[in-house]
Enzyme design. Sequence first.
Site, PDB file in Angstrom:
ATOM      1  N   THR A 231     -43.818  38.664 -11.518  1.00  0.00           N
ATOM      2  CA  THR A 231     -42.608  38.154 -10.865  1.00  0.00           C
ATOM      3  C   THR A 231     -41.831  37.235 -11.793  1.00  0.00           C
ATOM      4  O   THR A 231     -42.401  36.619 -12.709  1.00  0.00           O
ATOM      5  CB  THR A 231     -42.994  37.367  -9.594  1.00  0.00           C
TER       6      THR A 231
ATOM      7  N   TYR B 244     -47.487  30.409  -5.337  1.00  0.00           N
ATOM      8  CA  TYR B 244     -47.245  31.830  -5.615  1.00  0.00           C
ATOM      9  C   TYR B 244     -46.975  32.056  -7.100  1.00  0.00           C
ATOM     10  O   TYR B 244     -47.536  32.967  -7.724  1.00  0.00           O
ATOM     11  CB  TYR B 244     -46.069  32.325  -4.779  1.00  0.00           C
TER      12      TYR B 244
END
Length: 383
Positions: free
Chosen positions: A146, A189
């Site tokens: 990501t 995250y």
Amino acid sequence: MNGRDAIDSAAASRRRALNGGGRATLITGGAGFVGANLAHRLLSEGQRVLVFDNLSRPGVERNLAWLQQTHPHGLDVMVADVRDADAVERAVARADHVFHFAAQVAVTTSLDDPREDFAVNALGTLNVLEAARAQPAPPSLVMTSTNKVYGGLDDVALELDGQRYGPADADIAAHGIAETRPLDFHSPYGCSKGTADQYVRDYARSYGLRTVVFRMSCIYGWRQFGTEDQGWVAHFLLRALAGEPITLFGDGRQVRDILFVDDLVDAFLRARRGIDALAGRVFNIGGGPGNVVSLLELIDMIGALEGQRPETAHEGWRTGDQRYYVSDTRAFQAATGWRPAVDARQGVERLHGWLREMRAQPLPQAALRQPTSRRPTLAVTGR
């Protein structure tokens, strides 16, 4: 052997070659939005696919049912969790290539339960890598990371340009954020995906596995049932189609480069074909500077499609939210020749039309449901 038999025999030989002589392509998280699109492409080409998914995310059973109905041959399904190392090893042992997509995908969820987030994203990825390393002929692997591994990008000076932010630096404005950008994990995250990202990269260096990492921007397209926490393009469209207000966190001028899922699948397949030359590399993957859209601009696009601008509400900025992120995809383009084919306006229009059709259809009954125990379930749906 007649001409038709020769053609069929040649096609079967090609399929066996693609499948590594009978082994499958394993897709962890394969019932998810991205996984289902990739599985569909591979199955349509005659390849065998093993979908590995715990079916925990809303909407994935609908994708799995669609795959099973569309492809009665060649699809195997294992209902299991990447935190289950034994199940992962059994799945990886059947594969000649792994696309590792299984993950906890929301920043908000990671803030609520960072231990769970770490177990799925970091430990789950390590389970996949260790299973691959244990094989006599380790499969190659592409993992989706990501842009959150770059942190908030707070040092990138921004200027306001109408309804969007843009970088003051001319090079970043022209090309986006490159892989040379220092890592700065932000949010649990970001930390868990960043940890997984680095493990995948290092297993190429330390153990010689053929791995590639995609640090992805915003992906959207068919089979996406977005939520407020993940899949924001589809979420905005779904809210508008339902006549419900859309909540914008921040001022709505934050921008992303959005990439249509068909283009992402093309990138996956190019990475797989070139895995020997690409092994150990990390690539930023997104729509690039040609497919930049702010939240407010997407609202205007939806208004044009719906004939009425959706109602919006604003809330404060969320932890780890980047005001600007656009992928510099030149490294992957140079290595493989890939570039996006679907522009942002075309892609949003396609997704809008597909979601409108889906709303009018009854929900199919999935052939598999999430088991009540942690024991993995294997359903063979095609031979």
